[in-house]
Design a protein around this motif. Structure first.
Motif, PDB file in Angstrom:
ATOM      1  N   ALA A 274       0.831  -1.203   0.000  1.00 32.41           N
ATOM      2  CA  ALA A 274       0.000   0.000   0.000  1.00 32.41           C
ATOM      3  C   ALA A 274       0.867   1.255   0.000  1.00 32.41           C
ATOM      4  N   ALA A 275       1.935   1.264   0.788  1.00 32.41           N
ATOM      5  CA  ALA A 275       2.813   2.432   0.844  1.00 32.41           C
ATOM      6  C   ALA A 275       3.515   2.658  -0.495  1.00 32.41           C
ATOM      7  N   LEU A 276       4.007   1.574  -1.118  1.00 30.14           N
ATOM      8  CA  LEU A 276       4.665   1.714  -2.408  1.00 30.14           C
ATOM      9  C   LEU A 276       3.676   2.164  -3.492  1.00 30.14           C
ATOM     10  N   LEU A 277       2.422   1.728  -3.364  1.00 32.99           N
ATOM     11  CA  LEU A 277       1.398   2.182  -4.304  1.00 32.99           C
ATOM     12  C   LEU A 277       1.160   3.682  -4.147  1.00 32.99           C
ATOM     13  N   ALA A 278       1.190   4.172  -2.895  1.00 27.22           N
ATOM     14  CA  ALA A 278       1.063   5.609  -2.670  1.00 27.22           C
ATOM     15  C   ALA A 278       2.203   6.355  -3.356  1.00 27.22           C
ATOM     16  N   ALA A 279       3.425   5.799  -3.249  1.00 31.04           N
ATOM     17  CA  ALA A 279       4.582   6.425  -3.891  1.00 31.04           C
ATOM     18  C   ALA A 279       4.427   6.425  -5.410  1.00 31.04           C
ATOM     19  N   ALA A 280       3.942   5.319  -5.950  1.00 26.22           N
ATOM     20  CA  ALA A 280       3.726   5.251  -7.398  1.00 26.22           C
ATOM     21  C   ALA A 280       2.640   6.231  -7.826  1.00 26.22           C
ATOM     22  N   GLY A 281       1.612   6.409  -6.982  1.00 27.33           N
ATOM     23  CA  GLY A 281       0.513   7.302  -7.326  1.00 27.33           C
ATOM     24  C   GLY A 281       0.917   8.748  -7.473  1.00 27.33           C
TER      25      GLY A 281
END
Length: 492
Positions: free
Chosen positions: A428-435
């Protein structure tokens, strides 16, 4: 900069901050109470979950490591199928039923009669099953009344922070009402069940910015006003991303409340109709296919509560399998319905091979081995349908116990590499970074390091080959017994 991953699980919520490379800076968690108000019911209080998340976020933001590395965005990993009935103001009108809640059975039967199992699976990518949330919408409120809207748990929590109502494509698929091919809510399914599409949030791709932290939410948590809120994913997809999954290269076997193998492909698999296998799109060039057992971790917790009810952490003793050789026992771990392949909500668990010499340690090992046997069964079924085997990374609570991981590797006849225990939060955190553009899409997220490598022991290879064959015969062998038990309950 840091990024918040918020994991909304069945048994608890976890909030953690990670740097852009996926290294954890700080984490907090709180258990969630699962309420069983009647036979066949299982619910959680969505507002209690939201309140816990708000408190946990505040604690993380105040951590010295995060003060030094402020949060730039946040996203979610979410338990599948649970939905919240809400009023016009977004307030929850009642509890959220979980996947194991059985109140959707009549609706699923109605849909099967109207459209047929295979057509529903062709539309949704999911097998027709009462666990999916579309089948519970008309059972959320007394008298079949409809709420103003229904929200997934992450949609409900994100709305408090400032997000517009939105549901990512993975969670839309887990409602059982989303047409994964057409990319929209299915008029056929919603029409057959008399569920208005207006109740459901707008589907968006995972990683989409869906809002920003409001001034009120910032004041309550310490987050910076305007911090981007990024659409998350189903928890198994999050574990795949956070656990280093890659299409065609690495699968992720997640040991949580449910055991689940998540396999990535670059396109939708074409030979899953008529099976219990579920598939959905995560993003461009990535589909994941899910298979597992609904009561993986639940089954271990259940057994531990029977024999070690006074122990805080049974894994330190009951599931330390170092000195316990393979037992001539088999557990069918279907305490909440069967595994994915058989897709039978009426299936039950079983323990076979008991003698007067059977020990608690042997039974504990048999419970752990069961997930390995199920994994082998799943891999064989996927291979038959053109989804080639890949390396398997192990994540979740069960992956942190080397002796239990070894027992599962032996039972599966498969090498298992343990990575981060908290793959869903990391994903979830890495997805936030990708977003927010830190990573070039979900295919470029950094993989975690391997912490422990379990290879099948040659000494027991023949033993486990025989046990896997026997395990594969148990479900059809016991189906008549299970049907009899179900009939007895209906009489009562």
């Amino acid at each position: 900069m840091s990024f918040l991953g918020i994991d909304l699980g069945t048994t608890g919520s976890r909030v953690a901050a990670y740097d852009a490379d996926g290294h954890e800076l700080a984490a907090r968690s709180q258990r969630t109470a699962v309420v069983r108000p009647a036979h066949g019911r299982a619910e959680i209080d969505a507002d209690a979950v939201r309140a816990a998340v708000v408190r946990l976020v505040g604690e993380i933001v105040a951590d010295p490591a995060v003060i030094a590395d402020p949060v730039e965005a946040l996203s979610f990993s979410t338990l599948g199928e649970a939905i919240v009935p809400v009023g016009p103001d977004g307030a929850a009108l009642g509890p959220a039923p979980l996947s194991m809640d059985q109140r959707g059975a009549a609706s699923a039967e109605k849909l099967a009669a109207a459209l047929g199992d295979e057509h529903v699976q062709r539309l949704t990518g999911q097998p027709l099953h009462p666990m999916f949330s579309v089948h519970k919408i008309r059972e959320l409120l007394p008298g079949g009344a409809l709420p103003a809207a229904v929200r997934t748990i992450d949609d409900h929590v994100a709305g408090w922070f400032g997000a517009a109502p939105a549901i990512d494509l993975t969670m839309a698929a887990r409602t059982g009402a989303y047409d994964v091919g057409a990319g929209r809510w299915s008029d056929e399914i919603l029409g057959a069940l008399d569920v208005p599409a207006a109740l459901l949030s707008e589907p968006v791709p995972a990683g989409t910015v869906i809002g920003a932290v409001t001034a009120d939410a910032a004041a309550a948590t310490g987050l910076r006003p305007g911090t981007p809120l990024v659409a998350g994913v189903h928890d198994q997809a999050a574990a795949f991303l956070g656990g280093g999954g890659r299409a065609g290269e690495r699968s992720v076997f997640s040991f949580g409340s449910s055991d689940c193998l998540t396999v990535g492909t670059s396109a939708r698999p074409s030979r899953l109709l008529g099976t219990g296998l579920a598939t959905y799109p995560v993003g461009p060039d990535l589909w994941v296919t899910l298979a597992g057992t609904a009561a993986g971790g639940w089954a271990l917790d259940w057994f531990a509560s029977l024999v070690h009810h006074d122990r805080v952490d049974p894994w330190a003793s009951l599931f330390d399998l170092t000195s316990t050789p393979p037992p001539a026992l088999l557990v069918l771990p279907y305490l909440a319905g069967s595994g994915t392949l058989d897709n039978d909500p009426r299936a039950r668990g079983a323990l076979l091979g008991l003698t007067l010499e059977t020990t608690t340690a042997q039974v504990a090992r048999a419970f752990v081995e069961a997930s390995g046997y199920e994994l082998a069964k799943i891999r064989a079924a996927l291979a038959e349908r053109g989804i080639a085997g890949t390396d398997v990374y192990a994540a979740g609570g069960g992956s942190a116990n080397p002796s239990a991981l070894q027992a599962r590797a032996d039972a599966a006849g498969l090498r298992l590499r343990a990575v981060t225990k908290e793959a869903s939060t990391r994903g979830a955190a890495l997805l936030a970074a990708a977003g927010v553009g830190v990573h070039d899409g979900i295919g470029a997220l950094p993989a975690p390091p391997v912490l422990h490598d379990a290879r099948p022991e040659p000494e027991y290879a023949a033993w486990y080959t025989r046990q896997r064959e026997t395990f594969g015969s148990l479900y059809p062998l016991l189906r008549t017994v299970n049907d009899s038990f179900t009939a007895l309950e209906e009489i009562a």
